[in-house]
Design a protein around this motif. Structure first.
Motif, PDB file in Angstrom:
ATOM      1  N   LEU A  98      33.874  54.708  28.117  1.00 47.61           N
ATOM      2  CA  LEU A  98      35.543  54.700  28.177  1.00 47.61           C
ATOM      3  C   LEU A  98      35.628  55.892  29.046  1.00 47.61           C
ATOM      4  N   GLY A  99      34.711  56.970  29.141  1.00 40.26           N
ATOM      5  CA  GLY A  99      34.939  58.161  29.854  1.00 40.26           C
ATOM      6  C   GLY A  99      34.772  57.743  31.272  1.00 40.26           C
ATOM      7  N   LEU A 100      33.896  56.691  31.794  1.00 41.24           N
ATOM      8  CA  LEU A 100      33.620  56.420  33.077  1.00 41.24           C
ATOM      9  C   LEU A 100      34.890  55.831  33.519  1.00 41.24           C
ATOM     10  N   ALA A 101      35.149  54.765  32.636  1.00 47.16           N
ATOM     11  CA  ALA A 101      36.279  54.105  33.141  1.00 47.16           C
ATOM     12  C   ALA A 101      37.694  54.882  33.435  1.00 47.16           C
ATOM     13  N   ALA A 102      37.995  55.695  32.499  1.00 45.80           N
ATOM     14  CA  ALA A 102      38.945  56.750  32.574  1.00 45.80           C
ATOM     15  C   ALA A 102      39.088  57.510  33.745  1.00 45.80           C
ATOM     16  N   GLY A 103      37.661  58.069  34.128  1.00 45.27           N
ATOM     17  CA  GLY A 103      37.461  58.775  35.540  1.00 45.27           C
ATOM     18  C   GLY A 103      37.769  57.879  36.781  1.00 45.27           C
ATOM     19  N   THR A 104      37.302  56.498  36.557  1.00 45.77           N
ATOM     20  CA  THR A 104      37.609  55.922  37.770  1.00 45.77           C
ATOM     21  C   THR A 104      38.792  55.482  37.963  1.00 45.77           C
ATOM     22  N   LEU A 105      39.516  55.311  36.724  1.00 45.77           N
ATOM     23  CA  LEU A 105      41.135  54.984  36.622  1.00 45.77           C
ATOM     24  C   LEU A 105      41.995  56.066  37.299  1.00 45.77           C
ATOM     25  N   GLY A 106      41.317  57.365  37.237  1.00 44.08           N
ATOM     26  CA  GLY A 106      41.876  58.477  37.693  1.00 44.08           C
ATOM     27  C   GLY A 106      43.110  58.807  36.798  1.00 44.08           C
ATOM     28  N   LEU A 107      42.885  58.747  35.121  1.00 47.29           N
ATOM     29  CA  LEU A 107      43.880  59.006  34.396  1.00 47.29           C
ATOM     30  C   LEU A 107      43.889  60.700  34.314  1.00 47.29           C
ATOM     31  N   THR A 108      44.834  61.259  33.985  1.00 41.29           N
ATOM     32  CA  THR A 108      44.963  62.628  33.825  1.00 41.29           C
ATOM     33  C   THR A 108      45.931  62.797  32.555  1.00 41.29           C
TER      34      THR A 108
END
Lengths: 111, 113
Positions: free
Chosen positions: A36-46
């Protein structure tokens, strides 16, 4: 028995299997938090959207565990049946933040 | 600790597909951002196809990890005891006896080399 309190739960449950189940839960939760962390970082969530994403993902994972691992009936496997939804959620958040910031840095910051 | 069971092959294959999708979508995101930088565009969210690819890989990974992990054990002592035979209960250490009559009975027995 002098002075020793006997916990009636000791005879009711097999301690080794309780530990084994929580180990399995920790394995599932921590691996999935990393993903989930990999996906959130790719999506550019802040900011809060990242944490909301984590809780949505964990809810999805809990549902999967409930349906696939526990086959819709968690009560033989946990002391409290609701543990299947809550166990390890906050512990997985640390590895989530680690991978979230890592991938956000790789993709969105240092390009 | 209890014996580890072999992870399911199906779960591993699903995880592999999830990883490939995740890797590809990460690379696509990087490429998209580089393109935006080259044409001086503003970053206004990821394209929809990359987002869908990412969410699909996350869903695949969830299923894969849940399949790969060991099955839960039933924790009730009652169900565990129902699986054991009476011999395993008789063989517990408190039933061992070291002061028995064997020492007197077999005193004159000579063991062959």
């Amino acid at each position: 028995m002098s002075g020793q309190q006997i916990n009636p739960d000791d005879a009711l449950y097999v301690d080794m299997y309780i530990a084994k189940n929580s180990q399995t839960m920790t394995f599932i939760r921590s691996s999935y938090s990393a993903i989930l962390g990999l996906a959130a970082g790719t999506l550019g969530l802040t900011n809060w959207s990242g944490f909301i994403f984590y809780f949505l993902g964990s809810a999805f994972l809990s549902l999967l565990i409930f349906l696939v691992k526990a086959k819709g009936n968690p009560s033989p496997y946990f002391r409290q049946p609701l543990d299947v939804f809550t166990e390890g959620v906050l512990g997985g958040m640390l590895s989530y933040i680690l991978f979230w910031t890592l991938l956000y840095g790789i993709i969105h910051v240092y390009d | 600790m209890a014996v580890q069971q072999a992870p399911s092959q199906l779960g591993r294959i699903i995880c592999l597909f999830g990883f490939l999708l995740l890797f590809h979508s990460g690379y696509s995101t990087f490429e998209h951002l580089s393109y935006l930088k080259a044409v001086d565009g503003h970053e206004a969210g990821l394209p929809l196809d990359i987002t869908i690819e990412l969410l699909m890989s996350v869903a695949l990974f969830g299923l894969g990890i849940v399949l790969v992990a060991d099955d839960f054990k039933e924790i009730l002592m009652e169900t565990e005891m129902a699986k054991q035979s009476i011999e395993s209960l008789d063989a517990r250490p408190s039933f061992y006896s070291f002061n028995h009559r064997g020492r007197a009975v077999f005193r004159n027995v000579v063991l062959k080399d």
